[in-house]
Design an enzyme around this catalytic site. Sequence first.
Site, PDB file in Angstrom:
ATOM      1  N   ILE A 137      43.804  40.156  33.207  1.00 32.14           N
ATOM      2  CA  ILE A 137      44.185  40.051  34.607  1.00 32.14           C
ATOM      3  C   ILE A 137      45.698  40.228  34.685  1.00 32.14           C
ATOM      4  O   ILE A 137      46.412  40.004  33.703  1.00 32.14           O
ATOM      5  CB  ILE A 137      43.743  38.710  35.254  1.00 32.14           C
ATOM      6  CG1 ILE A 137      44.234  37.509  34.447  1.00 32.14           C
ATOM      7  CG2 ILE A 137      42.244  38.669  35.419  1.00 32.14           C
ATOM      8  CD1 ILE A 137      43.824  36.171  35.045  1.00 32.14           C
ATOM      9  N   ASP A 138      46.176  40.660  35.829  1.00 28.86           N
ATOM     10  CA  ASP A 138      47.589  40.979  35.976  1.00 28.86           C
ATOM     11  C   ASP A 138      48.477  39.760  35.742  1.00 28.86           C
ATOM     12  O   ASP A 138      48.050  38.611  35.913  1.00 28.86           O
ATOM     13  CB  ASP A 138      47.862  41.528  37.380  1.00 28.86           C
ATOM     14  CG  ASP A 138      47.105  42.814  37.661  1.00 28.86           C
ATOM     15  OD1 ASP A 138      46.859  43.571  36.702  1.00 28.86           O
ATOM     16  OD2 ASP A 138      46.774  43.067  38.833  1.00 28.86           O
TER      17      ASP A 138
END
Length: 303
Positions: A137-138
């Site tokens: 995930i970012d």
Amino acid sequence: MEKFEATITSANENERIDKVLSTFNEEWSRSQVQQWINDGLVTVNGKDIKGNYKCKLDDYIELQIPEPEILDVLPEEMNLDIYYEDSDVLVVNKPKGMVVHPAPGHLSGTLVNGLMAHCKDLSGINGVLRPGIVHRIDKDTSGLLMVAKNDMAHESLVDQLVNKTVLRKYKALVHGNISHDNGTIDAPIGRDKNDRQSMTVTDENSKTAVTHFRVLERFKDYTFVECQLETGRTHQIRVHMKYIGYPLVGDPKYGPKKTMDLGGQALHAGILGFIHPRTKEFLQFEAPLPGEFEELLNKLRKS
């Protein structure tokens, strides 16, 4: 040394070879491709070329991909928020602001550094920089990630991602007031040809991307939504919500210029479910919203 081969179609005709090659793999930057060309690792129709070569229809491209540089990624003691762990898998709640895995020039302070200190047995399938990492995930997105502690678990979890059986639900705050209660965004995502660091909805060199959403709460100028991923493309929720006219609050890349300064997008990977690779039991985990996200919602409720 791995070999990559491709034949130029009309979609890439008359474009520079470095630009074309960088569209085949999202991790190949144009500067990296230029270096490979300078090192003589790229040929067109069996001949060496320069980086400014313009591709012609039916050109046959060969790239000899060099072995990745061996980098020394060191364990770092961190106070990780572990939700589940056994000999095969681990589920961790990543805080906002933390990068998942190291990259050249940025080898410390990542989730991987913390995982290496926490446990010595991580899957080696994704190499030295991404041990155990099955999905990501970012940096500025918080939430749950599954980590593989051996290759058997890694292959099982990847297969589940490919077969779309992993449950991944995110909560997001978006600009605007969504009038309908739920919907599905089915729009392919690929690199933005005008900005290599961004993704966009496009038919060129794109991959299928599907996001389901439902409205949880409405405010005057914002909507609190839950998004469920069917696919897992880079920046998928951020790109899709922008595409339908409701960009994420605080998103510096895809949001409007006038947005809340939250140090990144208001996005949290709150629910994660998967079939355990060994026991075949379905496991599901839920992480509450980070405190600052919950505080923001409470402020909007009072305004």
